[in-house]
Design a protein around this motif. Structure first.
Motif, PDB file in Angstrom:
ATOM      1  N   ALA A 109       0.828  -1.402  -0.100  1.00 52.94           N
ATOM      2  CA  ALA A 109      -0.092   0.027   0.070  1.00 52.94           C
ATOM      3  C   ALA A 109       0.765   1.251  -0.016  1.00 52.94           C
ATOM      4  O   ALA A 109       0.305   2.207   0.127  1.00 52.94           O
ATOM      5  N   GLY A 110       1.981   1.085  -0.367  1.00 48.27           N
ATOM      6  CA  GLY A 110       2.881   2.405  -0.277  1.00 48.27           C
ATOM      7  C   GLY A 110       3.680   2.710  -1.754  1.00 48.27           C
ATOM      8  O   GLY A 110       4.508   3.688  -1.583  1.00 48.27           O
ATOM      9  N   SER A 133      -0.820   0.628  -4.483  1.00 47.72           N
ATOM     10  CA  SER A 133      -0.801  -0.952  -4.133  1.00 47.72           C
ATOM     11  C   SER A 133       0.031  -1.528  -5.307  1.00 47.72           C
ATOM     12  O   SER A 133      -0.274  -1.415  -6.392  1.00 47.72           O
ATOM     13  N   GLN A 453       2.060   0.640   7.886  1.00 45.73           N
ATOM     14  CA  GLN A 453       0.508   0.721   7.537  1.00 45.73           C
ATOM     15  C   GLN A 453      -0.293   1.081   9.107  1.00 45.73           C
ATOM     16  O   GLN A 453      -0.571   0.002   9.669  1.00 45.73           O
ATOM     17  N   SER A 725      -2.009   7.795   0.077  1.00 44.78           N
ATOM     18  CA  SER A 725      -2.403   6.495   0.866  1.00 44.78           C
ATOM     19  C   SER A 725      -3.707   7.222   1.816  1.00 44.78           C
ATOM     20  O   SER A 725      -3.278   8.150   2.354  1.00 44.78           O
ATOM     21  N   THR A 743      -1.223   7.189   7.999  1.00 44.51           N
ATOM     22  CA  THR A 743      -1.396   6.796   6.815  1.00 44.51           C
ATOM     23  C   THR A 743      -1.520   5.108   6.641  1.00 44.51           C
ATOM     24  O   THR A 743      -0.337   4.540   7.598  1.00 44.51           O
ATOM     25  N   GLY A 745      -0.093   2.903   4.892  1.00 39.58           N
ATOM     26  CA  GLY A 745       0.800   2.406   3.697  1.00 39.58           C
ATOM     27  C   GLY A 745       2.246   3.376   3.561  1.00 39.58           C
ATOM     28  O   GLY A 745       2.974   2.732   3.009  1.00 39.58           O
ATOM     29  N   ARG A 746       2.040   4.581   4.060  1.00 41.21           N
ATOM     30  CA  ARG A 746       2.947   5.351   3.985  1.00 41.21           C
ATOM     31  C   ARG A 746       3.522   6.043   5.321  1.00 41.21           C
ATOM     32  O   ARG A 746       4.007   7.281   5.374  1.00 41.21           O
TER      33      ARG A 746
END
Length: 852
Positions: A109-110, A133, A453, A725, A743, A745-746
């Motif tokens: 997710a990053g 993703s 995440q 994200s 976030t 993912g980031r």
């Protein structure tokens, strides 16, 4: 925007594997054990799907809002504050064999990151695309400048975000452009034929939550310019793996997987799951391969790999669900062919049946050694290696026996082997990127990778450098220094809400999934469970709990009822009936305020659209969700200055209504006002009140962070450089005016909102007092003394104090009586070392803090 969505569905993974195969949910009492629909259900409820077109439209509207904003402070960049050393799920990677310092990775997710120094540092490369993703990455074996990236993680967990197609780079990952397959949603594998770089195959998984024809094996004969679907099984069977015979452009193998899920149904196995072989470049296919399972209803995810050194050898790893409606997806069988897939033999499989996890839908890695056709490595919680063609296996990562996950982290998703040094592996797992140069005897973790995440975040009120958060598969983590690379785990599991006692930094609360709330009284050195007295029969994957805003020894926790503790969680007692609307409902958010005389007001929101309030400390409760849309309630925030005022934020998308995602009440919920203003139709996840002003709010959404300075009449996009994200949670340190965005993912980001709100016109300042920025700032010892400026709207005694960032008082100007009007007070700061400080101006009924 022509891209298909980012989207989503979240949740994890690790401890929930055994619940995924085919589970009827609906009103099943066991529904509480299925966390993987947590995030998806937020956005789909009360429907069974996510309208992706509305997500794209919301992104476009956000971008237009950003272009038209006039406030210069709102155009400043967000600052990434880490963690950089924790990592997150890496689903795909590749390395330049001619220069192994060049590593390209894809985070779940990053987005895509590139390293040119062997993983010592990383640079994000796809932040401008609508989805971060990644499902698959493949470097052209004939030209390392050409790399393909299939967007959309294909693992069948609910936080497998959807993608928007195939990306391609022709400059070794520096820049990327869209190269077709826009409707693919999730791409599981890419293979470029070593005999002809124009021939590219993609295993397209398609949508995870709906049936459709955009799935199967796709082939390009012009290096990704155009694609043709060459293998389609049915509208609910995904292509999940594809591998070509390196010695023959006509032979290709594909693995397909029958899978489908929704909030009320999951399927991760079925008779359509199979291996197909083509001997004519994909024009025709056969699944009747001797020795492999045929039309077996329990066959789940399959992985297939051809030996590079001897293409006669082909290997296949099968997962299965327990029949007839299994609740797991574990190891089934390991097969080998020695005649190019014509005949297959089931191998002994060694210890795989005992060491593989029960959530096999989460793993699909299989690699045959470049130099030895009898050596194969398969990925699950750990990587397992066979050197005898599949009879015996050795665990080469041993993540759960590691002293620390910095040695090796569980849940393996990707592997690259150095063709020049066969024992040199680069791997990707839920903890980031790891390398070994001795075949797995020892491992080295790569840092500087902000792909954590977050589910929820917090900041210590007494020490703004101490930041906390709950993360997917990396536990509850924190930093006490504020450094990007100085984070560490304080509680295991999947981390969720963290809270720090606002009167003592030594008292810390953290939790793992399903209400695993724990407390530390020694600054986080150790934690003890504090669940006694709470009924967890039905509780949310992310169980809400809060500290009372005026007495930190009082805590509230919500399952399907509200429970209170008066001794910091040692014991709990119920103070509400069932506050949910359905038999599967759970509480999702709590907030409290204190009325005159110390009477508590408590608000509670649920996943089935119900909001309740008690204005007498929990003795009586009133349903106050009439007039609110029936959506998943993500946040309820009581105004601590006056708890009759409260805010509700909602997830989901709207079919007929226009943007009602944020609501305000001034009468304890008797009536609600929609203050969504000009917001895009986007799920809102978190809301913050800026207590220095009457009308300033911040919200975290799936499309970034927005703010309003007029109570929602209009909203603006806050800041730049925040990656695409979803922002799951916001935290605000009021004294320093720093807003934090967690976030999924980031990692975590920070924004100093001091200038943002202090320059606004017509803002009502709380307590008729306004503190301006100190000048000069920064201050050098050779300059004139810094001047503290402020405006009083009443005569009062004023005290000025200077604190270190840890909260220690270092200088002060004793209280002096000042009259109404503006004042400028020189402040002697001689003798202080260089650094960042906080200055506070306080008087009768007011106090404000800024950075210096």
């Amino acid at each position: 925007m022509k891209f298909l969505p980012l989207f989503i569905a979240i949740i994890t993974v690790i401890l929930t594997a055994s619940f995924i195969s085919q589970v009827k949910l609906g009103k099943d009492p066991n529904r509480k054990f299925v966390p993987s629909d947590w995030f998806y259900e937020q956005r789909a409820f009360p429907n069974d799907d996510i309208p992706y077109d509305k997500y794209i439209k919301a992104l476009e509207q956000r971008d237009q809002m950003a272009l038209s904003r006039k406030d210069a402070f709102a155009s400043l960049p967000w600052e990434s504050v880490g963690p950089y050393n924790i990592g997150g799920r890496i689903t795909a990677l590749t390395v330049d064999p001619a220069d192994t310092n060049i590593i390209i990775i894809g985070a779940a997710a990053g987005g895509v990151f590139k390293s040119t120094n062997g993983g010592m540092s990383w640079i994000p490369k796809t932040d401008n695309f609508p989805s971060l993703s990644t499902g698959a990455i493949k470097m052209d074996p004939n030209n390392s400048n050409i790399i393909y990236c299939g967007t959309g993680e294909a693992n069948s967990s609910t936080d497998s975000y959807a993608g928007f197609g195939m990306l391609k780079s022709t400059d070794k990952g520096e820049t990327w452009f869209l190269s077709g397959l826009e409707n693919s949603r999730h791409i599981g594998k890419i293979d470029v034929h070593p005999l002809n770089s124009n021939i590219v195959y993609a295993a397209v998984a398609g949508a995870l939550y709906s049936k459709g024809n955009d799935r199967g094996v796709y082939k390009s004969t012009d290096a990704g310019a155009t694609w043709q679907n060459v293998l389609f099984v049915n509208d609910s069977t995904s292509a999940i793996d594809v591998d070509v015979d390196p010695s023959d452009t006509n032979i290709v193998y594909a693995a397909v997987w029958e899978r489908l899920r929704s909030p009320s149904f999951r399927k991760a196995a079925g008779p359509s799951s199979a291996i197909y072989k083509s001997t004519d470049g994909g024009a025709t296919w056969s699944r009747n391969l001797t020795g492999l399972p045929q039309n077996d209803p329990v066959v789940g995810r399959i992985s297939v790999a051809v030996s590079p050194s001897n293409p006669n050898y082909v290997y296949a790893l099968y997962k299965r669900a327990s029949a007839p409606l299994g609740t797991d997806n574990t190891f089934y069988k390991f097969f080998r062919s020695t005649n190019k897939g014509t005949n297959w033999t089931e191998m002994a499989g060694g210890n795989l049946a005992f060491e593989f996890a029960s959530f096999g839908w989460y793993f699909g890695s299989i690699e045959v050694d470049i130099t030895d056709h009898n050596t194969v490595i398969v990925g699950d919680v750990d990587f397992h290696k066979t050197t005898d063609g599949g009879n015996t296996f050795q665990n080469i990562t041993n993540s759960y026996s590691s002293v620390t996950w910095e040695i090796q982290h569980p849940d393996q998703h990707a592997m690259w082997q150095n063709p020049s040094i066969p024992n040199h592996y680069v791997t990707g797992n839920d903890g980031g990127v790891f390398t070994t140069i001795n075949g797995g005897v020892t491992w080295n973790k790569k840092f500087d990778l902000p792909v954590s995440q977050f589910y929820a975040i917090a900041v210590d009120y007494l020490n703004s450098e101490a930041r906390y958060g709950g993360t997917q598969d990396n536990g509850s983590i924190r930093t006490t220094t504020g450094n990007q690379d100085d984070w560490y785990e304080i509680l295991g599991g999947d981390g969720f809400h963290c809270h720090v006692d606002y009167t003592s930094s030594n008292i810390i609360y953290a939790e793992y999934q399903f209400g695993g709330i724990s407390r530390s009284t020694n600054g986080g050195a150790s934690f003890s469970s504090i669940r006694s007295g709470v009924d967890f029969t039905r509780t949310n994957w992310s169980t809400p709990y809060i500290l009372d805003p005026s007495e930190p020894n009082i805590l509230y926790i919500g399952t399907f009822r509200v429970f209170r503790s008066t001794n910091r969680g040692t014991n709990w007692s119920a103070i509400s009936p069932d506050l949910t609307a359905t038999s599967w409902g759970t509480l999702t958010t709590l907030s409290a305020g204190v009325l005159a005389g110390g009477v508590r007001t408590i608000y509670a929101g649920t996943n089935d659209g119900k909001v309740s309030v008690s204005t007498n400390g929990g003795t009586n409760w009133t349903t106050i969700s009439q007039g609110l849309p029936q959506r998943y309630v993500t946040d309820v925030v009581a105004d601590k200055r006056n708890p009759a005022i409260a805010y509700v934020t909602l997830s989901g998308y709207n079919r007929d209504l226009a943007n009602p995602h944020v609501f305000r009440t001034t009468n304890f919920g008797s009536t609600w006002t929609d203050i969504s203003g000009n917001l895009p139709d986007i799920p809102v996840n978190s809301l913050i009140i800026d207590y220095d002003y009457e009308e300033v709010l911040y919200i975290g959404t799936d499309a970034g962070v927005f703010y309003t300075s007029n109570l929602g009449v209009s909203w603006d996009v806050l800041g730049t450089d925040l990656p695409n994200s979803p922002v799951f949670d916001l935290a605000f340190h009021q004294p320093t005016k720093i807003l934090y965005a967690g976030t999924h993912g980031r990692s975590m980001w920070a924004y100093d909102v001091t200038g943002l709100v202090s320059t606004k016109e017509n803002l009502t300042i709380v307590n008729d007092f306004e503190l301006y920025n100190i000048y000069p700032n920064p201050f050098n010892s050779g300059n004139q003394l810094p001047v503290v400026s402020f405006k009083l709207n009443k005569d009062t005694e004023v005290t000025i104090e200077l604190f270190s960032m840890s909260g220690e008082l270092v200088k002060s100007i004793p209280g002096r009586y000042l009259t109404t009007g503006e004042h400028k007070i020189p402040f002697d700061v001689s003798g202080l070392s260089s650094g960042v400080y906080l200055y506070r101006v306080s008087g009768s009924g007011f106090s404000s803090v800024k950075k210096f």
